[in-house]
Design a protein around this motif. Structure first.
Motif, PDB file in Angstrom:
ATOM      1  N   ILE A  42      20.626  54.928  46.796  1.00  0.00           N
ATOM      2  CA  ILE A  42      21.836  55.751  46.687  1.00  0.00           C
ATOM      3  C   ILE A  42      22.087  56.509  47.984  1.00  0.00           C
ATOM      4  CG2 ILE A  42      22.810  57.769  45.519  1.00  0.00           C
ATOM      5  CD1 ILE A  42      21.500  56.748  42.938  1.00  0.00           C
ATOM      6  N   ARG A  43      21.036  57.057  48.584  1.00  0.00           N
ATOM      7  CA  ARG A  43      21.212  57.761  49.853  1.00  0.00           C
ATOM      8  C   ARG A  43      21.655  56.813  50.962  1.00  0.00           C
ATOM      9  NH1 ARG A  43      15.983  61.920  50.094  1.00  0.00           N
ATOM     10  NH2 ARG A  43      16.665  63.275  48.357  1.00  0.00           N
ATOM     11  N   MET A  44      21.099  55.621  50.971  1.00  0.00           N
ATOM     12  CA  MET A  44      21.527  54.641  51.971  1.00  0.00           C
ATOM     13  C   MET A  44      22.982  54.233  51.752  1.00  0.00           C
ATOM     14  SD  MET A  44      18.119  52.217  52.121  1.00  0.00           S
ATOM     15  CE  MET A  44      18.928  51.029  53.172  1.00  0.00           C
ATOM     16  N   ALA A  45      23.387  54.120  50.480  1.00  0.00           N
ATOM     17  CA  ALA A  45      24.768  53.718  50.186  1.00  0.00           C
ATOM     18  C   ALA A  45      25.756  54.795  50.594  1.00  0.00           C
ATOM     19  CB  ALA A  45      24.904  53.416  48.692  1.00  0.00           C
ATOM     20  N   LYS A  46      25.367  56.076  50.446  1.00  0.00           N
ATOM     21  CA  LYS A  46      26.276  57.163  50.821  1.00  0.00           C
ATOM     22  C   LYS A  46      26.504  57.232  52.323  1.00  0.00           C
ATOM     23  CE  LYS A  46      25.416  60.174  46.847  1.00  0.00           C
ATOM     24  NZ  LYS A  46      24.886  61.475  46.380  1.00  0.00           N
ATOM     25  N   ARG A  47      25.583  56.691  53.086  1.00  0.00           N
ATOM     26  CA  ARG A  47      25.742  56.731  54.546  1.00  0.00           C
ATOM     27  C   ARG A  47      26.658  55.633  55.060  1.00  0.00           C
ATOM     28  NH1 ARG A  47      19.434  57.801  56.463  1.00  0.00           N
ATOM     29  NH2 ARG A  47      19.210  59.868  55.457  1.00  0.00           N
ATOM     30  N   THR A  48      26.955  54.658  54.227  1.00  0.00           N
ATOM     31  CA  THR A  48      27.848  53.579  54.646  1.00  0.00           C
ATOM     32  C   THR A  48      29.291  53.972  54.377  1.00  0.00           C
ATOM     33  OG1 THR A  48      27.689  52.487  52.493  1.00  0.00           O
ATOM     34  CG2 THR A  48      26.081  51.863  54.180  1.00  0.00           C
ATOM     35  N   GLU A  49      30.217  53.372  55.114  1.00  0.00           N
ATOM     36  CA  GLU A  49      31.635  53.674  54.945  1.00  0.00           C
ATOM     37  C   GLU A  49      32.219  52.989  53.710  1.00  0.00           C
ATOM     38  OE1 GLU A  49      33.655  52.616  58.477  1.00  0.00           O
ATOM     39  OE2 GLU A  49      32.620  54.105  59.742  1.00  0.00           O
ATOM     40  N   SER A  50      31.676  51.870  53.329  1.00  0.00           N
ATOM     41  CA  SER A  50      32.196  51.135  52.179  1.00  0.00           C
ATOM     42  C   SER A  50      31.734  51.766  50.873  1.00  0.00           C
ATOM     43  CB  SER A  50      31.735  49.677  52.238  1.00  0.00           C
ATOM     44  OG  SER A  50      32.128  48.985  51.082  1.00  0.00           O
ATOM     45  N   ARG A  51      32.606  51.683  49.858  1.00  0.00           N
ATOM     46  CA  ARG A  51      32.260  52.191  48.525  1.00  0.00           C
ATOM     47  C   ARG A  51      31.743  51.089  47.615  1.00  0.00           C
ATOM     48  NH1 ARG A  51      36.569  55.352  45.420  1.00  0.00           N
ATOM     49  NH2 ARG A  51      34.805  55.323  43.989  1.00  0.00           N
ATOM     50  N   VAL A  52      31.665  49.878  48.126  1.00  0.00           N
ATOM     51  CA  VAL A  52      31.236  48.750  47.298  1.00  0.00           C
ATOM     52  C   VAL A  52      29.813  48.951  46.806  1.00  0.00           C
ATOM     53  CG1 VAL A  52      30.737  46.285  47.311  1.00  0.00           C
ATOM     54  CG2 VAL A  52      32.831  47.137  48.377  1.00  0.00           C
ATOM     55  N   ASP A  53      28.899  49.319  47.711  1.00  0.00           N
ATOM     56  CA  ASP A  53      27.509  49.515  47.306  1.00  0.00           C
ATOM     57  C   ASP A  53      27.355  50.678  46.337  1.00  0.00           C
ATOM     58  OD1 ASP A  53      28.258  51.279  49.234  1.00  0.00           O
ATOM     59  OD2 ASP A  53      26.690  50.746  50.674  1.00  0.00           O
ATOM     60  N   ASP A  54      28.175  51.724  46.490  1.00  0.00           N
ATOM     61  CA  ASP A  54      28.115  52.846  45.549  1.00  0.00           C
ATOM     62  C   ASP A  54      28.513  52.408  44.141  1.00  0.00           C
ATOM     63  OD1 ASP A  54      27.714  55.375  47.390  1.00  0.00           O
ATOM     64  OD2 ASP A  54      29.213  54.136  48.377  1.00  0.00           O
ATOM     65  N   MET A  55      29.582  51.634  44.035  1.00  0.00           N
ATOM     66  CA  MET A  55      30.020  51.178  42.720  1.00  0.00           C
ATOM     67  C   MET A  55      29.007  50.228  42.098  1.00  0.00           C
ATOM     68  SD  MET A  55      34.142  50.683  43.179  1.00  0.00           S
ATOM     69  CE  MET A  55      34.027  49.739  44.691  1.00  0.00           C
ATOM     70  N   LEU A  56      28.377  49.401  42.927  1.00  0.00           N
ATOM     71  CA  LEU A  56      27.359  48.480  42.412  1.00  0.00           C
ATOM     72  C   LEU A  56      26.157  49.249  41.869  1.00  0.00           C
ATOM     73  CD1 LEU A  56      26.780  45.454  42.134  1.00  0.00           C
ATOM     74  CD2 LEU A  56      25.633  45.557  44.354  1.00  0.00           C
ATOM     75  N   LEU A  57      25.703  50.253  42.602  1.00  0.00           N
ATOM     76  CA  LEU A  57      24.554  51.045  42.148  1.00  0.00           C
ATOM     77  C   LEU A  57      24.888  51.847  40.896  1.00  0.00           C
ATOM     78  CD1 LEU A  57      23.120  52.308  45.553  1.00  0.00           C
ATOM     79  CD2 LEU A  57      22.068  50.678  43.984  1.00  0.00           C
ATOM     80  N   ASP A  58      26.106  52.380  40.812  1.00  0.00           N
ATOM     81  CA  ASP A  58      26.498  53.143  39.623  1.00  0.00           C
ATOM     82  C   ASP A  58      26.374  52.303  38.359  1.00  0.00           C
ATOM     83  OD1 ASP A  58      27.004  55.386  41.100  1.00  0.00           O
ATOM     84  OD2 ASP A  58      29.158  55.013  41.297  1.00  0.00           O
ATOM     85  N   ARG A  59      26.698  51.028  38.460  1.00  0.00           N
ATOM     86  CA  ARG A  59      26.631  50.152  37.292  1.00  0.00           C
ATOM     87  C   ARG A  59      25.213  49.666  36.985  1.00  0.00           C
ATOM     88  NH1 ARG A  59      30.927  50.122  33.761  1.00  0.00           N
ATOM     89  NH2 ARG A  59      32.905  50.119  34.899  1.00  0.00           N
ATOM     90  N   LEU A  60      24.359  49.545  38.009  1.00  0.00           N
ATOM     91  CA  LEU A  60      23.072  48.874  37.824  1.00  0.00           C
ATOM     92  C   LEU A  60      21.898  49.824  37.610  1.00  0.00           C
ATOM     93  CD1 LEU A  60      23.282  45.992  40.459  1.00  0.00           C
ATOM     94  CD2 LEU A  60      23.849  45.942  38.029  1.00  0.00           C
ATOM     95  N   VAL A  61      22.049  51.104  37.898  1.00  0.00           N
ATOM     96  CA  VAL A  61      20.903  52.018  37.817  1.00  0.00           C
ATOM     97  C   VAL A  61      20.358  52.100  36.395  1.00  0.00           C
ATOM     98  CG1 VAL A  61      20.236  54.445  37.948  1.00  0.00           C
ATOM     99  CG2 VAL A  61      21.438  53.386  39.850  1.00  0.00           C
ATOM    100  N   ARG A  62      21.217  52.309  35.418  1.00  0.00           N
ATOM    101  CA  ARG A  62      20.743  52.497  34.040  1.00  0.00           C
ATOM    102  C   ARG A  62      20.101  51.238  33.451  1.00  0.00           C
ATOM    103  NH1 ARG A  62      25.000  55.132  30.219  1.00  0.00           N
ATOM    104  NH2 ARG A  62      23.178  55.045  28.866  1.00  0.00           N
ATOM    105  N   PRO A  63      20.747  50.071  33.506  1.00  0.00           N
ATOM    106  CA  PRO A  63      20.070  48.895  32.925  1.00  0.00           C
ATOM    107  C   PRO A  63      18.781  48.522  33.634  1.00  0.00           C
ATOM    108  CG  PRO A  63      22.097  48.260  34.055  1.00  0.00           C
ATOM    109  CD  PRO A  63      22.112  49.740  33.966  1.00  0.00           C
ATOM    110  N   THR A  64      18.721  48.692  34.956  1.00  0.00           N
ATOM    111  CA  THR A  64      17.475  48.349  35.656  1.00  0.00           C
ATOM    112  C   THR A  64      16.354  49.327  35.312  1.00  0.00           C
ATOM    113  OG1 THR A  64      18.297  49.580  37.598  1.00  0.00           O
ATOM    114  CG2 THR A  64      18.619  47.198  37.590  1.00  0.00           C
ATOM    115  N   ARG A  65      16.702  50.577  34.998  1.00  0.00           N
ATOM    116  CA  ARG A  65      15.670  51.526  34.580  1.00  0.00           C
ATOM    117  C   ARG A  65      14.997  51.054  33.298  1.00  0.00           C
ATOM    118  NH1 ARG A  65      18.609  55.968  33.569  1.00  0.00           N
ATOM    119  NH2 ARG A  65      18.495  56.665  35.741  1.00  0.00           N
TER     120      ARG A  65
END
Length: 358
Positions: A42-65
């Motif tokens: 998540i910290r690495m994704a926030k440092r990027t300009e694109s929001r694609v990785d943020d949206m991907l992590l938002d969806r995948l964090v809970r099921p992968t946990r």
């Protein structure tokens, strides 16, 4: 440790305690590792300009946990197997939970893809044909994929139960007649479902298309698998079966482009000065903010004994601007004729017959 338990707790076994301790430790380690990895990503994704990785992590964090917990429990139970009776129960539970978790993960990936496509497809711009096409297609395909994933997940969960597998052959032997009965009863729903799949590729309509259907003018607001929501201009919603867009004619004003031609009809006296009216139309439209710079025209389209019909033709970037421009042109032209060319207003002529005195 075993001697102490046998001395002070006769009849107890150390195996359940070992299994429980190993399972708790494995779950704790899995949660900590997942938290650290998710936080880092998540910290690495926030440092990027694109929001694609943020949206991907938002969806995948809970099921992968939860998948990490299931994996940790699986490893723990293999390391410290429970008692024979308990092992049967845990296998049945895992047979239900694991397919469900994989289905949840597949749905999360599918919805993350939809979020990314929606984010990259901005339909707020005037020329949004490609964006509307992508949003429409991904929306329908995601709904189809959701149905298939849920269906496959339920099948995998049921197949994990031995009693269901054992009666499967018997059920399939009678599935032919049952399938015919269900198919006949659900024919309208299946018809619309198949039409929805066909619409995803043929694209007779897209999200935000301007259409006229059932005599109503509106925009395509939502496309489901079996029905379409049309937002009428006065904020009503028209619910239309998907099959109707494939079987019956309708008007799509934005099929290839959102730009439109609009008409405003004027009725004047047959002796009116058409070139003067045409010149004033040109001055009105060229200074109007909703004109897109393509078309201005005025033509005589009909003449009757009482009136002459003039058609003002103007162009705009989309249907909403075209409607407003037509109204403004009609109002401005009638005001001009009434104030500057009053003799051009329609009038009825009476011709009195001359009589001769006897």
């Amino acid at each position: 440790m075993t001697d102490l338990i046998n001395t002070y707790l006769p009849g107890w076994s150390i195996a359940p305690l070992t299994t429980l301790a190993v399972s708790v430790a494995a779950c704790a380690i899995a949660l900590v590792l997942h938290y650290l990895l998710a936080t880092l990503l998540i910290r690495m994704a926030k440092r990027t300009e694109s929001r694609v990785d943020d949206m991907l992590l938002d969806r995948l964090v809970r099921p992968t946990r939860w998948m990490a917990l299931a994996l940790a429990l699986s490893v723990a139970l293999r390391t410290a197997p429970p008692a024979a009776g308990t092992q049967f129960v845990t296998e049945r539970i895992f047979g239900l939970i694991v397919p469900m978790l994989f289905g949840w993960l597949a749905l999360a990936v599918l919805r993350a893809i939809r979020d990314i496509v929606d984010f990259r497809s901005n339909i707020a711009t005037s020329d949004n044909l490609a964006a509307r096409r992508r949003r429409t297609r991904i929306g329908i395909l995601v709904r189809i994929g959701t149905f298939l994933i849920i269906f496959a997940t339920m099948c995998m969960m049921l197949l994990s139960i031995p009693s269901v597998r054992s009666v499967g052959v018997t059920l399939m032997a009678s599935a032919g007649l049952a399938g015919l009965a269900v198919g006949a009863a659900a024919q309208p729903a299946l018809k619309n479902l198949i039409a929805g799949i066909q619409m995803a590729f043929s694209e007779p309509i897209r999200i935000d298309d301007v259409v006229i259907i059932e005599g109503e003018w509106g925009r395509i607001e939502e496309i489901r698998l079996t029905y379409v929501i049309v937002k009428i201009w006065d904020e009503r919603r028209l619910v239309v079966p998907v099959s109707q867009f494939l079987e019956k004619p309708f008007q799509n004003w934005t099929r290839e482009s959102s730009a439109l031609l609009g008409t405003a009809f004027l009725y004047v006296d047959p002796a009116a000065d058409v070139p003067a009216i045409r010149a004033h139309l040109d001055s009105v439209v060229r200074g109007h903010p909703k004109w897109d710079g393509r078309v201005i025209g005025l033509q005589v389209t009909d003449i009757k004994p009482e009136v002459m019909e003039l058609r003002a033709l103007v162009s705009a970037a989309d249907a909403g601007n075209a409607f407003d421009l037509r109204c403004d042109v009609r109002e401005a032209m009638m005001a001009f004729i009434a104030t500057e060319m009053a003799p051009a207003l329609p009038r009825t002529r009476l011709i009195a017959a001359a009589t001769r005195a006897d």
